[in-house]
Motif scaffolding. Structure first.
Motif, short mmCIF file in Angstrom:
data_model
loop_
_atom_site.label_atom_id
_atom_site.label_comp_id
_atom_site.label_asym_id
_atom_site.label_seq_id
_atom_site.Cartn_x
_atom_site.Cartn_y
_atom_site.Cartn_z
N ASN B 270 0.83 -1.21 0.00
CA ASN B 270 0.00 0.00 0.00
C ASN B 270 0.87 1.26 0.00
OD1 ASN B 270 0.92 -0.57 2.51
ND2 ASN B 270 -1.05 -0.37 3.57
N VAL B 271 1.94 1.23 0.77
CA VAL B 271 2.85 2.38 0.78
C VAL B 271 3.51 2.54 -0.59
CG1 VAL B 271 4.91 3.36 1.83
CG2 VAL B 271 3.26 2.12 3.23
N HIS B 272 3.90 1.42 -1.18
CA HIS B 272 4.53 1.48 -2.50
C HIS B 272 3.61 2.13 -3.52
CE1 HIS B 272 7.21 -2.21 -1.39
NE2 HIS B 272 7.46 -1.14 -0.69
N MET B 273 2.33 1.71 -3.48
CA MET B 273 1.41 2.25 -4.48
C MET B 273 1.11 3.72 -4.22
SD MET B 273 0.83 0.21 -6.89
CE MET B 273 2.41 -0.60 -6.80
N ALA B 274 1.02 4.10 -2.95
CA ALA B 274 0.82 5.51 -2.64
C ALA B 274 2.01 6.32 -3.15
CB ALA B 274 0.64 5.71 -1.13
N ALA B 275 3.21 5.79 -2.94
CA ALA B 275 4.41 6.47 -3.41
C ALA B 275 4.41 6.58 -4.93
CB ALA B 275 5.66 5.73 -2.94
N THR B 276 3.95 5.52 -5.59
CA THR B 276 3.90 5.52 -7.05
C THR B 276 2.95 6.60 -7.55
OG1 THR B 276 4.22 3.14 -6.92
CG2 THR B 276 3.61 4.04 -9.05
N ILE B 277 1.79 6.70 -6.93
CA ILE B 277 0.83 7.72 -7.36
C ILE B 277 1.41 9.11 -7.13
CG2 ILE B 277 -1.48 8.68 -7.05
CD1 ILE B 277 -2.38 5.98 -6.09
N LEU B 278 2.05 9.30 -5.97
CA LEU B 278 2.63 10.61 -5.68
C LEU B 278 3.65 11.00 -6.75
CD1 LEU B 278 3.12 10.40 -1.81
CD2 LEU B 278 1.67 12.01 -3.06
#
Lengths: 278, 305
Positions: B270-278
């Motif tokens: 979940n953190v990875h995907m949030a970082a990706t979107i950012l």
């Protein structure tokens, strides 16, 4: 200004080229050893796998991007509603970095929690789609991500090409009773050679340079299964400290680009000749 | 090739789609929409997955339901991705990378466009000897695989002590943006009526005067295209960032990759995907705000062909 930039390009290329004939390891040296590095290169398993992967990835992703791109362009050309919306949807992946493309698809293709696990959870216990963990199929996982990222561009360029075709052609084809799909395939397609060549060359350059996608998605693995020339070179001038070999590989990367540019010049030259004769 | 690629996309706006106006929903119409909608779903799927994954807690992710909307919304992963996610020993999240990328993109875009505009102007109006050869070399430069040039550049930067610094990454972006941007501006200036230039010459205007007072005000549209091209290009760059920027100036894409590839502990998807979107947010914003301009940018990028 312009001279500096070109100077940098020319000098760097020549320098790289020269280094490919030396035994440089971590630091450049000018101890010339002829074609030894090239011989070594072409007997290095890692490089052979890289070249092979580039072919697979290149043929599949360019092929699908061109075919699917043209298909999408033709469907978009059917006077559809919400054309802008569809265009935005098909094109937005291209706005994102290949690193992001790679990370997203790596997550989707995750064998434990991703697509495969989800579909199995729906009751299809035999469903299996996790190409990245198997060294025989990892490269196809990259192709899927590459298509997702790149189809929109081909579509946009070819749609522009389609719209640029003279509308008289369409009237003529209609009068002659030629079915629409045949007109698209046999009459319009050859007429938009410019757009197709543009899309094709754009895709080719992207493929030769592909680096970010692989680093983000597989880091060249499992093992060396998804090595690519672009990664090979970078690894050899950094971690693997074998500059001579790396530069030989870089020179090999330059070769197809030179050939492609030559081909393009030739086609243009022939077109000019034709124009002059007629 | 430029005019070929640029003009249809421009004229299309006026012309619109062609063919008979659909009167009723036939089977083939339904087929067309079915195909397009299916394709659209394929393209949207990863974005959907990114968003829902980033809003889930780890327990829910382990329930293996990739597409489901989170039953319990949480913004924790976003905060963590921005603020405290770790790369190796540093746990500052993405924010240093974000500011680095802003700096690199702003300065890099500015310099590469100013220089390219001058180059294009000089190439198209002040035809000096060898301009054609220069032009050909530029074309070549737009195609060269970066790997062929990188190592000598590293050596060069080491020699002058700039390797791994902010100026180094800016210079690299300016150099590699130069061929394509110069072509863009040259092709634009060539398409202007030469009388304009001649008249200004007759009136006694010099090289710089013509450039600043006549050419620059006229080149607003092409500059917008160039800005879109450079901002997305530099922001999305990964290779140059890894090689030239050094630890202090690490751009967001490199930091994102480092965060995700850090293998210690539990993989927090979940953190990875949030970082990706950012990380994707800036180019996506550019894309959706610029709309048709972006398509023109791509068509212009096709000058390469």
């Amino acid at each position: 200004m312009i001279l500096t930039a070109i100077g940098v390009f020319v000098v760097c290329i020549i320098y790289s080229f020269l280094l490919s004939f030396t035994s440089s390891r971590l630091f450049p040296s000018f101890d010339f050893i002829g074609f030894d590095q090239y011989e070594r290169l072409w007997s290095t398993q890692r490089w052979l796998v890289s070249v092979n992967n580039l072919w697979i990835f290149g043929l599949l992703s360019i092929g699908s991007n061109m075919v699917v791109g043209y298909l999408l362009a033709v469907f978009m050309d059917q006077r559809i509603r919400q054309e802008d919306l569809f265009r935005s949807i098909f094109l937005y992946p291209f706005a994102m970095s290949l690193v992001i493309t790679g990370l997203v698809w790596r997550w989707i293709l995750d064998p434990n929690y991703g697509l495969q696990a989800t579909v199995r959870g729906w009751g299809f216990a035999d469903f299996s789609f996790a190409p990245l963990v198997d060294s025989n199929t990892a490269i196809y996982g990259l192709v899927v991500a590459g298509i997702w990222n790149g189809v929109g561009v081909s579509m946009a360029i070819m749609l522009a090409g389609l719209r640029g075709v003279d509308s008289e052609i369409w009237k003529a084809a209609k009068i002659d009773g030629i079915p629409t799909w045949k007109t698209y395939l046999q009459i319009v397609l050859p007429m938009m050679r410019g757009a197709i060549l543009t899309a094709f060359i754009l895709q080719c350059v992207g493929v030769v340079r592909v680096f970010d996608l692989v680093v983000a998605m597989t880091q060249g693995g499992p093992g060396i299964a998804t090595q690519m020339p672009a990664i090979f070179v970078i690894q050899h001038i950094t971690d693997r400290a074998n500059v001579g070999l790396g530069m030989a590989a870089a020179t090999m990367m330059l070769l197809p680009v030179v050939l492609l540019l030559g081909l393009q010049q030739f086609i243009q030259w022939r077109a000019n000749q034709k124009r002059m004769n007629s | 090739m430029t005019t070929e690629a640029l003009s249809p996309s421009a004229s299309r706006v006026v012309e619109g789609p062609r063919g008979a106006k659909p009167k009723r929903l036939t089977i083939s119409r339904i087929g067309v929409y079915a195909f397009l909608v299916l394709a659209a779903l394929f393209f949207l799927m990863p974005l959907w997955v990114m968003v829902v994954t980033s809003l889930k807690g780890m327990p829910e992710i382990q329930m293996r339901n990739l597409f489901a909307w989170p039953s319990e919304l949480t913004f924790e992963p976003w905060i963590k991705a921005w603020d405290t996610a770790c790369t190796g020993r540093d746990c500052n999240g993405l924010k240093p990378g974000f500011w680095n990328s802003i700096k690199i993109t702003a300065v890099g875009t500015f310099f590469s466009i100013v220089i390219a505009a001058m180059n294009g102007y000089a190439l198209s109006f002040w035809r000096y000897k060898g301009a054609n050869i220069l032009f050909g070399l530029l074309l070549f430069g737009a195609f060269v695989p970066y790997q062929v040039v990188i190592y000598p550049l590293i050596l060069g930067f080491r020699q002058v002590g700039l390797f791994g610094t902010f100026p180094a990454i800016i210079i690299v972006h300016v150099i590699f943006g130069m061929p394509i941007l110069t072509l863009l501006f040259r092709n634009f200036f060539v398409s202007l009526p030469p009388e304009l230039f001649k008249a200004a010459r007759v009136d006694g205007a010099g090289f710089w005067q013509i450039f600043f007072q006549i050419m620059l005000p006229m080149s607003v549209p092409i500059t917008i295209v160039a800005v879109i091209l450079q901002v997305t290009g530099i922001w999305n760059d990964f290779l140059f960032g890894t090689v030239f920027a050094g630890r202090e100036n690490m751009p967001m894409t490199v930091q994102l990759n480092n965060i995700v590839q850090t293998t210690t502990g539990v993989r927090e998807y979940n953190v990875h995907m949030a970082a990706t979107i950012l990380t994707a947010a800036v180019p996506l914003a550019v894309y959706f705000i610029s709309g048709k301009w972006f398509v023109r940018g791509i068509a212009a990028g096709a000058v390469k062909g």
